[in-house]
Structure formats: C-alpha cells, structure tokens
Design an enzyme around this catalytic site. Structure first.
Site, PDB file in Angstrom:
ATOM      1  CB  SER A  35      13.248  38.820  49.005  1.00 29.47           C
ATOM      2  OG  SER A  35      13.022  39.472  47.783  1.00 29.47           O
TER       3      SER A  35
HETATM    4  N1  SAH Z   1       9.220  39.010  45.569  1.00 28.58           N
HETATM    5  C1  SAH Z   1       9.891  38.045  44.749  1.00 28.58           C
HETATM    6  C2  SAH Z   1      11.171  38.635  44.231  1.00 28.58           C
HETATM    7  C3  SAH Z   1      11.542  38.085  42.933  1.00 28.58           C
HETATM    8  S1  SAH Z   1      12.975  38.833  42.213  1.00 28.58           S
HETATM    9  C4  SAH Z   1      10.187  36.809  45.576  1.00 28.58           C
HETATM   10  O1  SAH Z   1      10.463  36.939  46.773  1.00 28.58           O
HETATM   11  O2  SAH Z   1      10.193  35.710  45.022  1.00 28.58           O
HETATM   12  C5  SAH Z   1      12.272  40.139  41.284  1.00 28.58           C
HETATM   13  C6  SAH Z   1      11.321  39.764  40.183  1.00 28.58           C
HETATM   14  O3  SAH Z   1      11.007  40.966  39.482  1.00 28.58           O
HETATM   15  C7  SAH Z   1      11.869  38.798  39.140  1.00 28.58           C
HETATM   16  O4  SAH Z   1      11.025  37.686  39.047  1.00 28.58           O
HETATM   17  C8  SAH Z   1      11.867  39.613  37.844  1.00 28.58           C
HETATM   18  O5  SAH Z   1      11.570  38.858  36.686  1.00 28.58           O
HETATM   19  C9  SAH Z   1      10.765  40.631  38.131  1.00 28.58           C
HETATM   20  N2  SAH Z   1      10.816  41.843  37.316  1.00 28.58           N
HETATM   21  C10 SAH Z   1      11.887  42.561  36.935  1.00 28.58           C
HETATM   22  N3  SAH Z   1      11.508  43.614  36.187  1.00 28.58           N
HETATM   23  C11 SAH Z   1      10.150  43.543  36.083  1.00 28.58           C
HETATM   24  C12 SAH Z   1       9.164  44.351  35.423  1.00 28.58           C
HETATM   25  N4  SAH Z   1       9.473  45.425  34.715  1.00 28.58           N
HETATM   26  N5  SAH Z   1       7.871  43.978  35.547  1.00 28.58           N
HETATM   27  C13 SAH Z   1       7.507  42.877  36.269  1.00 28.58           C
HETATM   28  N6  SAH Z   1       8.395  42.089  36.893  1.00 28.58           N
HETATM   29  C14 SAH Z   1       9.699  42.417  36.810  1.00 28.58           C
END
Ligand code: SAH
Length: 219
Positions: free
Chosen positions: A66
């Site tokens: 993000s």
């Molecule tokens: N806070 C992270 C954001 C990553 S994007 C950062 O700044 O790096 C969102 C993430 O949510 C992705 O890695 C995706 O694989 C994960 N995600 C999506 N659905 C999910 C679920 N049901 N359970 C766990 N993770 C999930």
C-alpha cells in the site's frame, strides 16, 4: 540483509514530512514507526529506489504494497496503544505489519498466498520482530483461538465486512476495512461497544480483492 543506509533514512524523513505529516497524520506513534521501518526492504531490489514514493508498488502475485499515506491513515484510525493485540488480514509484503508491530503489543497477521507469507515471515525474523505471529490461511475467518482483538485491520477490499471478524473484535475494539466492489471501495472504520457497532466512512480508496470464504468467492 542489506544495510539501512543513510540515503534511505533521508528518503524516509522526506516521505514522512511530505506525504504523512503534511496530510494531517498526527499520531506520534505512527509517525515514529514510519520513520523507523525500512520500507525499501519490503519490496524487490529493482523497486527499492521507488519504495518511498507516494504510490503503491507491485510485490508479486498480482498484489501490492500500500501507498505510505494509506498505511499511516489506517494505522492512525486504529488508535493503537502499547498493550493492544492486533489482527491483520492480508500480510502482503509485511510492511503494514511491521508498522503495527512497532506500536502494539502483538500483531497476528494472515496471508492466503504462500510465497508472500514465506517471504514476509523471513523478513520479520531478519528484522527481529518477535511480536509478529504470521499464519498462512484464509483471513476472512479471522483467528478465533487468539480472539478477541483490540484492533483488526483488513488490507484488501471486501464486498462486505466479514461477520467472523466483527465477532472477534473486543468490546472497545476498532476495525478498519475497505468495503465496496472490485474497482473502488470506501475505507470503513468500525467501533464496537456494549450497544453494538458504530461505523464511520473515512473516504474512498482502492485495494486489491479480499478473496476467501467471507470475501470475494472467486479468483
Ligand atoms: N498490507 C499489505 C497489503 C498487501 S495487498 C502491504 O502493504 O504489503 C493485500 C493482501 O491481502 C495480498 O497479499 C493478498 O494475497 C491478501 N489477501 C487477500 N485475501 C485474503 C484472505 N482471504 N486472507 C488472507 N490474505 C488475503
């Protein structure tokens, strides 16, 4: 482990000055954490120089780290204290997790893509974040055994707020989650007390999809 050079430290100071403080983030714990966590180590080597830019970046598997401001805004909205236990859904790069871990007592984080989970967990070890507990599973179901949580943060966009997560929030607990369709969402803050749930809309945002049992049901 690459050294956190003076050049990156300067970039971090500029990021906090231009993107975080000037846009109204005032929580001193959030500001201190963003000055400290080496964001460039949470992206691939090729993107390190862009790590402190005012935008999200790809982290592989079609996911993104993000934008710094969003991380700051979501963290501030959780009103974290040093004794709080936090649940994070969507570990991704682990950057948001590290920011939370700088402020709270313990962070439980869940990721559903194995390669991202492995990479993030390794980084937490290397950076000595002993108060992060990482797990590979479907985060929409929460982490019942460790509930209730003082704060819950969801870093992927959901069609609605997963019931399991609301149940696992403590009385007095705060949750922040992007809710909407796959193209745009509203950042919703939820507060739980004896009377029930109160919601406030923090404004528009755009996240990758929250997949799984109580998120989007398709890939
Ligand atoms: N806070 C992270 C954001 C990553 S994007 C950062 O700044 O790096 C969102 C993430 O949510 C992705 O890695 C995706 O694989 C994960 N995600 C999506 N659905 C999910 C679920 N049901 N359970 C766990 N993770 C999930």
């Amino acid at each position: 482990m690459k050294k956190d050079s003076i050049a990156f430290e300067r970039k971090r100071e500029q990021m906090v000055d231009k993107q975080i403080e000037s846009r109204g983030i005032i929580d001193i714990n959030v500001i201190a954490a963003m000055l400290k966590v080496p964001r460039h180590l949470f992206v691939s080597e090729a993107l390190m120089c862009q790590a402190y830019g005012d935008y999200p970046l790809p982290i592989g598997e079609q996911q993104t780290i993000s934008q710094p401001y969003i991380v700051a805004e979501m963290t501030q909205s959780l009103q974290l204290g040093k004794d709080d236990r936090v649940l994070e859904i969507g570990t991704g790069s682990g950057y948001q997790t590290a920011i939370l871990a700088e402020i709270a007592f313990r962070v439980y984080t869940i990721e559903r893509i194995n390669s991202l989970f492995i990479k993030a967990r390794k980084l937490f070890d290397e950076l000595h974040y002993h108060n992060i507990v990482a797990r590979y599973s479907d985060g929409t179901l929460g982490w019942k055994a460790e509930s209730p949580f003082d704060a819950i943060i969801v870093t992927a966009g959901a069609p609605e707020i997963p019931e399991s997560l609301i149940k696992q929030l403590a009385i007095g607990g705060r949750m922040v989650i992007p809710v909407g369709d796959q193209f745009s969402q509203e950042l919703i803050k939820l507060y739980k007390d004896e009377q029930g749930i109160r919601k406030t809309n923090l404004g528009g945002c755009r996240f990758v999809k929250l997949l799984g049992e109580e998120g989007w049901r398709y890939q």
